[in-house]
Design a protein around this motif. Structure first.
Motif, mmCIF file in Angstrom:
data_model
loop_
_atom_site.group_PDB
_atom_site.id
_atom_site.type_symbol
_atom_site.label_atom_id
_atom_site.label_comp_id
_atom_site.label_asym_id
_atom_site.label_seq_id
_atom_site.Cartn_x
_atom_site.Cartn_y
_atom_site.Cartn_z
ATOM 1 N N SER A 216 43.431 39.365 55.892
ATOM 2 C CA SER A 216 42.279 40.213 55.632
ATOM 3 C C SER A 216 41.901 40.935 56.914
ATOM 4 C CB SER A 216 41.094 39.391 55.130
ATOM 5 O OG SER A 216 40.008 40.229 54.812
ATOM 6 N N MET A 217 41.876 42.249 56.821
ATOM 7 C CA MET A 217 41.510 43.098 57.952
ATOM 8 C C MET A 217 40.383 44.021 57.524
ATOM 9 S SD MET A 217 45.347 44.174 59.220
ATOM 10 C CE MET A 217 46.102 44.069 57.592
ATOM 11 N N LYS A 218 39.406 44.181 58.365
ATOM 12 C CA LYS A 218 38.313 45.089 58.101
ATOM 13 C C LYS A 218 38.332 46.214 59.121
ATOM 14 C CE LYS A 218 34.508 46.905 56.604
ATOM 15 N NZ LYS A 218 34.514 47.700 55.351
ATOM 16 N N PHE A 219 38.466 47.444 58.638
ATOM 17 C CA PHE A 219 38.345 48.626 59.484
ATOM 18 C C PHE A 219 37.003 49.278 59.186
ATOM 19 C CE2 PHE A 219 42.895 47.952 59.200
ATOM 20 C CZ PHE A 219 43.334 48.232 60.483
ATOM 21 N N HIS A 220 36.234 49.558 60.206
ATOM 22 C CA HIS A 220 34.905 50.124 59.988
ATOM 23 C C HIS A 220 34.955 51.514 59.360
ATOM 24 C CE1 HIS A 220 33.353 46.684 61.946
ATOM 25 N NE2 HIS A 220 33.648 47.043 63.179
ATOM 26 N N CYS A 221 36.093 52.195 59.489
ATOM 27 C CA CYS A 221 36.204 53.544 58.936
ATOM 28 C C CYS A 221 36.582 53.541 57.451
ATOM 29 C CB CYS A 221 37.209 54.372 59.734
ATOM 30 S SG CYS A 221 38.882 53.702 59.729
ATOM 31 N N LEU A 222 36.811 52.343 56.869
ATOM 32 C CA LEU A 222 37.186 52.235 55.459
ATOM 33 C C LEU A 222 36.126 51.441 54.701
ATOM 34 C CD1 LEU A 222 41.003 51.364 55.696
ATOM 35 C CD2 LEU A 222 39.937 53.626 55.524
ATOM 36 N N ASP A 224 36.579 49.464 52.050
ATOM 37 C CA ASP A 224 37.062 48.195 51.509
ATOM 38 C C ASP A 224 37.807 47.383 52.560
ATOM 39 O OD1 ASP A 224 36.196 48.867 48.871
ATOM 40 O OD2 ASP A 224 38.005 50.094 48.625
ATOM 41 N N ASP A 225 37.709 46.046 52.453
ATOM 42 C CA ASP A 225 38.574 45.179 53.247
ATOM 43 C C ASP A 225 40.013 45.357 52.782
ATOM 44 O OD1 ASP A 225 36.216 44.261 54.263
ATOM 45 O OD2 ASP A 225 36.452 42.190 53.601
ATOM 46 N N LEU A 226 40.961 45.221 53.689
ATOM 47 C CA LEU A 226 42.378 45.228 53.328
ATOM 48 C C LEU A 226 42.830 43.782 53.276
ATOM 49 C CD1 LEU A 226 43.695 48.207 55.505
ATOM 50 C CD2 LEU A 226 42.809 48.223 53.163
ATOM 51 N N ASN A 227 43.033 43.280 52.046
ATOM 52 C CA ASN A 227 43.368 41.865 51.877
ATOM 53 C C ASN A 227 44.192 41.668 50.620
ATOM 54 O OD1 ASN A 227 41.527 41.973 49.714
ATOM 55 N ND2 ASN A 227 39.826 41.324 51.020
ATOM 56 N N LEU A 228 44.423 40.410 50.243
ATOM 57 C CA LEU A 228 45.292 40.104 49.107
ATOM 58 C C LEU A 228 44.726 40.609 47.783
ATOM 59 C CD1 LEU A 228 46.397 36.446 49.990
ATOM 60 C CD2 LEU A 228 47.610 38.587 50.437
ATOM 61 N N GLN A 229 43.413 40.894 47.740
ATOM 62 C CA GLN A 229 42.799 41.406 46.520
ATOM 63 C C GLN A 229 42.786 42.933 46.464
ATOM 64 O OE1 GLN A 229 41.141 38.660 48.253
ATOM 65 N NE2 GLN A 229 42.392 37.479 46.853
ATOM 66 N N TYR A 230 43.144 43.577 47.567
ATOM 67 C CA TYR A 230 43.079 45.035 47.624
ATOM 68 C C TYR A 230 44.108 45.646 46.675
ATOM 69 C CZ TYR A 230 43.383 49.798 49.451
ATOM 70 O OH TYR A 230 43.411 51.160 49.569
ATOM 71 N N ARG A 231 43.673 46.606 45.850
ATOM 72 C CA ARG A 231 44.546 47.259 44.876
ATOM 73 C C ARG A 231 44.474 48.778 44.980
ATOM 74 N NH1 ARG A 231 45.912 42.909 45.093
ATOM 75 N NH2 ARG A 231 46.340 41.353 43.455
ATOM 76 N N GLY A 232 43.996 49.286 46.091
ATOM 77 C CA GLY A 232 43.849 50.730 46.254
ATOM 78 C C GLY A 232 45.128 51.384 46.745
ATOM 79 N N PRO A 233 45.030 52.641 47.188
ATOM 80 C CA PRO A 233 46.218 53.370 47.660
ATOM 81 C C PRO A 233 46.754 52.784 48.957
ATOM 82 C CG PRO A 233 44.223 54.619 48.124
ATOM 83 C CD PRO A 233 43.806 53.459 47.270
ATOM 84 N N ASN A 234 48.056 52.976 49.192
ATOM 85 C CA ASN A 234 48.658 52.494 50.442
ATOM 86 C C ASN A 234 48.318 53.393 51.622
ATOM 87 O OD1 ASN A 234 50.869 51.513 48.191
ATOM 88 N ND2 ASN A 234 50.554 50.055 49.837
ATOM 89 N N TYR A 250 37.959 44.174 62.591
ATOM 90 C CA TYR A 250 38.194 42.771 62.941
ATOM 91 C C TYR A 250 39.127 42.107 61.940
ATOM 92 C CZ TYR A 250 34.355 42.205 59.525
ATOM 93 O OH TYR A 250 33.555 42.281 58.412
ATOM 94 N N PHE A 251 39.762 41.018 62.409
ATOM 95 C CA PHE A 251 40.475 40.091 61.543
ATOM 96 C C PHE A 251 39.477 39.031 61.091
ATOM 97 C CE2 PHE A 251 44.208 41.403 64.183
ATOM 98 C CZ PHE A 251 45.041 41.837 63.153
ATOM 99 N N GLN A 252 39.773 38.389 59.964
ATOM 100 C CA GLN A 252 38.879 37.347 59.483
ATOM 101 C C GLN A 252 39.103 36.021 60.207
ATOM 102 O OE1 GLN A 252 36.594 38.366 57.680
ATOM 103 N NE2 GLN A 252 37.205 39.671 55.998
ATOM 104 N N HIS A 253 40.236 35.839 60.853
ATOM 105 C CA HIS A 253 40.519 34.526 61.451
ATOM 106 C C HIS A 253 41.287 34.642 62.769
ATOM 107 C CE1 HIS A 253 41.073 30.187 61.381
ATOM 108 N NE2 HIS A 253 42.375 30.317 61.479
ATOM 109 N N GLY A 254 42.377 35.341 62.793
ATOM 110 C CA GLY A 254 43.220 35.473 63.985
ATOM 111 C C GLY A 254 44.582 35.927 63.532
ATOM 112 N N SER A 255 45.265 36.730 64.302
ATOM 113 C CA SER A 255 46.567 37.210 63.866
ATOM 114 C C SER A 255 47.272 37.909 65.013
ATOM 115 C CB SER A 255 46.426 38.127 62.650
ATOM 116 O OG SER A 255 47.678 38.280 62.018
ATOM 117 N N THR A 256 47.862 39.088 64.731
ATOM 118 C CA THR A 256 48.689 39.788 65.711
ATOM 119 C C THR A 256 48.468 41.294 65.618
ATOM 120 O OG1 THR A 256 50.425 38.098 65.727
ATOM 121 C CG2 THR A 256 51.093 40.322 66.349
#
Length: 292
Positions: A216-222, A224-234, A250-256
């Protein structure tokens, strides 16, 4: 010595099994739900348990520490002035707190996730123009540990007019998995963020990669969150401008986050694999631009 190496091997095997040979997507969805439960008592208990696995968790720099949920802790802001931004014009700063992973020169369009585990830029970024733009450039892989500050920031003055979201798996992206799973980053959920710079001799692209328990990634310019439930355009159009060091999401937990740069950039002096780096510190230098 042999006993120590055997124990390390066993520890790595257990780590790999516990974090990858599990129902990754289901566990990630559960963690997304659990982390948002608003209960200070449950959050305090969860943090005590978390510290057993992340002894380096340090909340002293947090803007506040009375967290209502684990999500509140994961996505914590820092106190004003907690990070210093390198203001030199020829410097690209780290977009996040991280441990530096593989880094260096891109061999044509080949990049390494770990020694002996190469992948092609085109397998990570589905854009032929970007694939060729970063040919023979350089890259830095930045791994955000779960205990780290999880917000990411603009590495240069820039604008963003599109974010490309690529759905995928949720493999753990720790060093154990990177040495075992070929082209792991190319399998996982990720986003491609090409930065447009007002004055620059080259270009920068960020590829945030999600992982198990995150995805799950959140971009302030979008919106919606980009996550496993996201079904919008690529390909998601947006219009955002950032100053160097300004928060992007931000990331919800930690990543790369993998940073790609054109061939006029070089790794900052002294930067190397395994090094801890903070958001705002020098990551790359532009050899075609003089420092102010």
């Amino acid at each position: 010595m042999a006993t120590a190496l055997h124990m390390l091997s066993q520890h790595e095997q257990l780590n790999f099994l516990l974090t990858n040979r599990i129902p990754r997507r289901q566990l990630t969805r559960f963690m997304g739900w659990y982390s948002r439960i608003e209960s200070r008592r449950l959050t305090r208990a969860s943090l005590r348990l978390w510290r057993l696995f992340a002894a380096d968790l340090n909340l002293d720099e947090a803007e506040h520490r009375d967290f209502l949920s684990l999500h509140d802790c994961f996505t914590r802001r820092l106190k004003p002035g907690a990070r210093t931004i390198d203001a030199r014009a020829n410097v690209v700063v780290s977009p996040c707190d991280a441990i530096v992973g593989e880094c260096g020169t891109i061999q044509g369009t080949r990049v390494f996730q770990a020694k002996g585990f190469p992948y092609e830029i085109g397998e990570l970024i589905p854009d032929a123009g970007l694939q060729q733009r970063y040919r023979d450039g350089c890259y830095v892989t930045l791994r955000l540990k779960s205990s780290m500050y999880h917000r990411f920031h603009a590495p240069v003055d820039c604008s963003v007019d599109q974010i490309t979201y690529i759905s995928g798996d949720t493999w753990n992206v720790n060093p154990v998995a990177l040495k075992r799973i070929e082209k792991l980053y190319c399998r996982n959920e990720r986003a491609v963020v090409a930065l447009t710079q007002p004055v620059a001799s080259g270009s920068i692209c960020l590829v945030p990669v999600a992982a198990v328990l995150v995805a799950s990634m959140k971009f302030h310019c979008l919106p919606d969150d980009l996550n496993l439930q996201y079904r919008g355009p690529n390909r998601i159009a947006c219009s955002a401008r950032y100053k160097k060091g300004e928060e992007m999401g931000y990331f919800q937990h930690g990543s790369t986050i993998i940073v790609f740069a054109t061939s006029n950039y070089r790794l900052a002096e002294g930067l190397g694999q395994g090094q801890a780096i903070r958001m705002g510190q020098a990551l790359l230098t532009d050899t075609a631009t003089t420092s102010d």
